[in-house]
Scaffold this motif. Sequence first.
Motif, short mmCIF file in Angstrom:
data_model
loop_
_atom_site.label_atom_id
_atom_site.label_comp_id
_atom_site.label_asym_id
_atom_site.label_seq_id
_atom_site.Cartn_x
_atom_site.Cartn_y
_atom_site.Cartn_z
N ASP A 199 0.95 -1.01 0.55
CA ASP A 199 -0.06 -0.05 -0.05
C ASP A 199 1.07 1.38 0.08
OD1 ASP A 199 -2.54 1.96 1.88
OD2 ASP A 199 -2.45 0.91 -0.47
N ASN A 200 2.27 1.61 0.37
CA ASN A 200 3.22 2.21 1.43
C ASN A 200 3.20 3.07 -1.40
OD1 ASN A 200 2.89 2.13 3.06
ND2 ASN A 200 4.53 1.50 3.13
N ILE A 201 3.66 2.02 -1.94
CA ILE A 201 3.94 2.50 -3.30
C ILE A 201 2.97 4.00 -4.04
CG2 ILE A 201 3.31 1.54 -5.80
CD1 ILE A 201 3.79 -0.94 -4.91
N VAL A 202 3.94 4.29 -5.05
CA VAL A 202 3.42 5.59 -5.35
C VAL A 202 3.92 5.24 -6.67
CG1 VAL A 202 3.73 6.87 -3.04
CG2 VAL A 202 5.07 7.01 -4.66
N PHE A 203 3.25 5.98 -7.50
CA PHE A 203 3.60 6.63 -8.88
C PHE A 203 3.59 7.40 -9.15
CE2 PHE A 203 5.94 4.61 -12.32
CZ PHE A 203 5.37 4.88 -13.68
N ASN A 204 4.42 8.54 -10.14
CA ASN A 204 3.62 9.61 -10.16
C ASN A 204 4.86 10.69 -10.99
OD1 ASN A 204 5.55 10.73 -8.36
ND2 ASN A 204 4.31 10.51 -7.01
N ASN A 205 4.56 11.85 -11.57
CA ASN A 205 5.76 12.41 -12.30
C ASN A 205 7.00 12.39 -10.99
OD1 ASN A 205 2.83 13.70 -13.54
ND2 ASN A 205 4.67 13.08 -14.95
N LEU A 206 6.90 12.22 -10.02
CA LEU A 206 8.30 12.66 -9.50
C LEU A 206 9.09 10.63 -9.45
CD1 LEU A 206 6.73 14.74 -6.32
CD2 LEU A 206 8.38 14.94 -8.04
N CYS A 207 8.80 10.17 -9.81
CA CYS A 207 9.66 9.56 -9.63
C CYS A 207 10.48 9.12 -10.97
CB CYS A 207 8.69 8.05 -10.07
SG CYS A 207 7.50 7.63 -8.55
N VAL A 208 11.51 9.48 -11.02
CA VAL A 208 12.52 9.50 -11.67
C VAL A 208 13.77 8.90 -11.66
CG1 VAL A 208 13.78 10.96 -9.57
CG2 VAL A 208 14.72 11.53 -12.84
N ASN A 209 13.93 8.64 -10.15
CA ASN A 209 15.16 7.15 -10.22
C ASN A 209 14.87 6.39 -10.75
OD1 ASN A 209 14.09 8.48 -7.52
ND2 ASN A 209 14.84 7.10 -6.23
N ASN A 210 16.04 5.19 -10.95
CA ASN A 210 15.97 4.38 -11.85
C ASN A 210 16.39 2.87 -10.84
OD1 ASN A 210 17.02 2.26 -13.75
ND2 ASN A 210 18.03 3.22 -14.79
N LEU A 211 14.57 1.75 -11.01
CA LEU A 211 15.47 1.30 -9.76
C LEU A 211 15.90 0.14 -10.41
CD1 LEU A 211 11.74 2.07 -8.15
CD2 LEU A 211 13.67 2.44 -7.49
N ALA A 212 16.81 -0.15 -11.86
CA ALA A 212 17.58 -0.96 -12.27
C ALA A 212 18.66 -1.17 -11.38
CB ALA A 212 17.56 -0.80 -13.59
N GLY B 110 6.10 10.94 -18.05
CA GLY B 110 7.02 11.90 -18.15
C GLY B 110 7.50 12.70 -16.76
N VAL B 111 8.95 12.68 -16.39
CA VAL B 111 9.45 13.09 -14.82
C VAL B 111 9.84 14.20 -14.59
CG1 VAL B 111 9.14 10.35 -14.12
CG2 VAL B 111 11.84 11.68 -15.05
N ILE B 112 10.06 14.55 -13.19
CA ILE B 112 10.39 16.21 -12.83
C ILE B 112 11.91 16.08 -12.76
CG2 ILE B 112 9.95 17.82 -11.62
CD1 ILE B 112 7.89 17.79 -13.68
N ASP B 113 12.42 16.96 -13.31
CA ASP B 113 13.65 16.72 -12.65
C ASP B 113 13.44 17.71 -11.22
OD1 ASP B 113 16.59 17.04 -12.41
OD2 ASP B 113 17.65 17.83 -14.06
N TYR B 114 14.35 17.59 -10.17
CA TYR B 114 14.18 18.65 -8.92
C TYR B 114 15.08 18.95 -8.73
CZ TYR B 114 17.24 15.19 -6.60
OH TYR B 114 17.98 14.05 -6.47
N LYS B 115 16.28 18.76 -9.46
CA LYS B 115 17.07 20.46 -9.98
C LYS B 115 17.28 20.68 -10.42
CE LYS B 115 21.05 17.26 -8.59
NZ LYS B 115 22.35 16.43 -8.33
N LYS B 116 15.84 20.86 -11.28
CA LYS B 116 15.96 22.24 -12.04
C LYS B 116 15.05 23.17 -11.28
CE LYS B 116 15.34 20.20 -16.70
NZ LYS B 116 15.69 19.98 -17.95
#
Lengths: 164, 338, 364
Positions: free
Chosen positions: B58-71, B120-126
């Motif tokens: 239930d803690n899973i999220v998926f949205n435009n902030l998911c920039v990490n590469n889990l591979a 698309g994912v957001i680059d938080y550094k920008k």
Amino acid sequence: MENNIDAERAKVEKVMNEKVIDENIMNEVSAQKDKVRIVAFLCNWCSYAGADSAGTSRLRQPEDVRIIRVPCSGRINPLFILKAFSLGADGVMVSGCHPNDCHYSEGNFYARRRLEILKEFLPAIGIDSKRFVYQWVSASEGQKWQKVITNFTKRIKNLKVEGI
Amino acid sequence: MKEKENPANMKQKSIIESKLKEKIIEKFDNLELVIAYSGSSKALRVNPLFIEKESDIDNIVFNNLCVNNLAAYAYFKSREIKGKIGIVLKPCDAKSIVQLISEQLISRDKILSIVTGCSGVIDYKKIYKFIGGLKVISADIDDTGIRLKTIDKDYNLNLNDFYADKCYSCKIYDNPVYSDEFIENDKKPNLEPVEEYVDIEEFERLGLKEIESYWKSEFSRCIRCYACRNICPLEVCRDRCIAQLESPQWQSQKINAAEGKFFQMIRVFHLAGRCTECGECERVCPANIPLVKLMKKVNKDILKLFGYRPGYSIDEKPPLLTFKNIEENIKEENLVNE
Amino acid sequence: MNKLITILRKENLKPLLEKAGKNYDVYLPLQDKKNGIVDFYELSYMSENYILNLEEKTRRSQKFIFFPQTEKIFDFEYIKDLQKPDKVQIKLKDKTESSEKDFKKKVLFGLKPCDTAGIKCLDLVFGEGDKKDPAYIQKRAGSILISIGCSMIYPDCFCMAVGGSPFNFEFSDIGLANLGAYFVILKKSENKEVAEFIKENKNFFEERDLSTAEETKIKQLISNSEEKCRLNWKEIDADKINLIMDKNFKDEKTWREVTNKCISCAACTYVCPTCVCFSIGDELRDMSGERYKCWDFCTNYYYTLEASGHNPRSEIYQRYRNKINCKYNYFYKRNKILYCVGCGRCVDVCPVGIDIREVVEAFL
């Protein structure tokens, strides 16, 4: 008797040391003016033997080259060339057997791919891609080796003059 | 501390998130571990989540902030865990899995790739650069935009201006190259596509002296933390790296611009023809050094010379592991007649 | 009875620093306009590309000023004797022979109280006890730490939880409060370096009476900051936390859970104000070389790799467990001060979002 031998030995050593020092100084002085440092990685079976045969045929070659013998051009890791540049080499050359004639059958095919990628990549970090070259010189091509190394040294000297 | 509650961060309830959770619950019996995204106590970020019990799904999220590469965890976890591992991937991340499988670093049936369509994912550094610092307390994100609450004032930002660079030239956002399970996204990225490698071509046109001084000033900030190497999915050598060996000593442990640059050279040639341009190395660098430029340059050359793109095919042989008798695209120099 | 205070007007700040720059090495926090990162630089960098930024937290700590990332210990040379070619002599060239004739004392302006606590932690390791580092002492002796109390509290600041405070000037030489148009000196050390510094630059400072409005404003500033900081984490009992860490050392399952995400890079170690691990290396080229000291990171696989090939900390959770114990347990037992100052830089820079507060909470 013994004193005489020691004195003689000391005299000879003094002269030897002086001579060695003199030669070193002279070499340095003449070398300073036009000194370029070129490193050449040559494959043992073809190119190194070719350079050797150029030497035994008394063909005149530039003195600025430092040759490193490797078993095959396929042994060359592109990082060797980059390390040579980062340590101050002005130019780097790699030479191996002609494609299809590699002593280990395929080494130079892999080398060709890797070194072409390296050559295209060098300008992206600020090194002129003309400073790196790879050639195929076989064991009997002493004259080709002479031409190749002379032209490369001339090219590097010209580049140095341009101040890059 | 705040990770258990769903923080003010993610109010974006999306269809894809619930579909993803359903799929994972469906497949959970066969999986020993699932790696997915979860909310974070830090604003604008998501954290990797390692799920071993069904109640954590239930803690899973998926949205435009998911920039990490889990591979990034695929290789190491596959050697640690005996059973099957499920990983939530975006189509760009799935390319890393494909490359790992084609190099036989992980086996195909060990990983269950759950690929989601991406908007698309957001680059938080920008965003940090835009507001001039790291003062963000919380962020609210949905289709209309991002609402930021910072220490001094509040912002209302348009999503479109802050997408990661890699999203602009992406063509596989709803059509991944590889997946075991694919979950379609109802949303699509809303941005102007840009031709790939255009920025590299511009960079190549600068003069050599300018390029050299550019890299010198960028690498003067490198502190050799190895975050770039450790986050890369394909750098599985991090416990045996030649840059940290004393014999043979490839690299000095002294920290300066020249050594920092040489370390990147080691990485570039280790990843030539393997980098899938996920951009994680640049994202995690504490000194904001633009590392993806170098990787993209080599990939562009390999595409031109050998027509190969890493991460697109499991069976195609990587160009540096093979050869042709006659190379059409390689024009060799002739020094004899110079 | 009115109290006397010394104030420094904002317009006098740059002239003061420039005058001090003639006799001291001045360091201050500057923001690089190209990428927005704030870091401590020397005064000569201040220009239109590097602007003074006293509010933001610097990306990395200031330990590199007293404890550089790479520092030469000495040069050495192999000398061969023509008489005896199989014997080689080593000649050591001590660095201080050829060094710093014009060595200036350092002034660090614009520190935050957590940074000064970090410098105190470094002092305890390198500057006190029976093993002192002469290179560290040479840099640290006579240096003046000028810190400004924090009015901006970030979500990852938690100095109040580990025994500090946004206006704790215990470890600073001069402590300032920023009241907008001017700074007020809230603390001044009684040593001769500070007295000399203030005397040399006395025309930039003004002394006057403290008004009641000002006093309330300062008290309000302090209590606001402390309250905001308290919200970020509850207080940690230093005496108890080291025993809790000891007790939970063998709890492998929880340690594996909280460190699942870690990729064992050096980002948190290198930005931390109190991480002090270093390694010594020798580098040789032809017949001469140097021995140097450089930062090391305990999250590295190579950190405990032995010559036999055995590695007692071969897994990531073991290395991270050592790191947390070092901060909250081992150094506390040795020096009676927690080696985490609550600056939050590790939380900010971690590539995968590991939060040291969550890790410690998992065991409380």
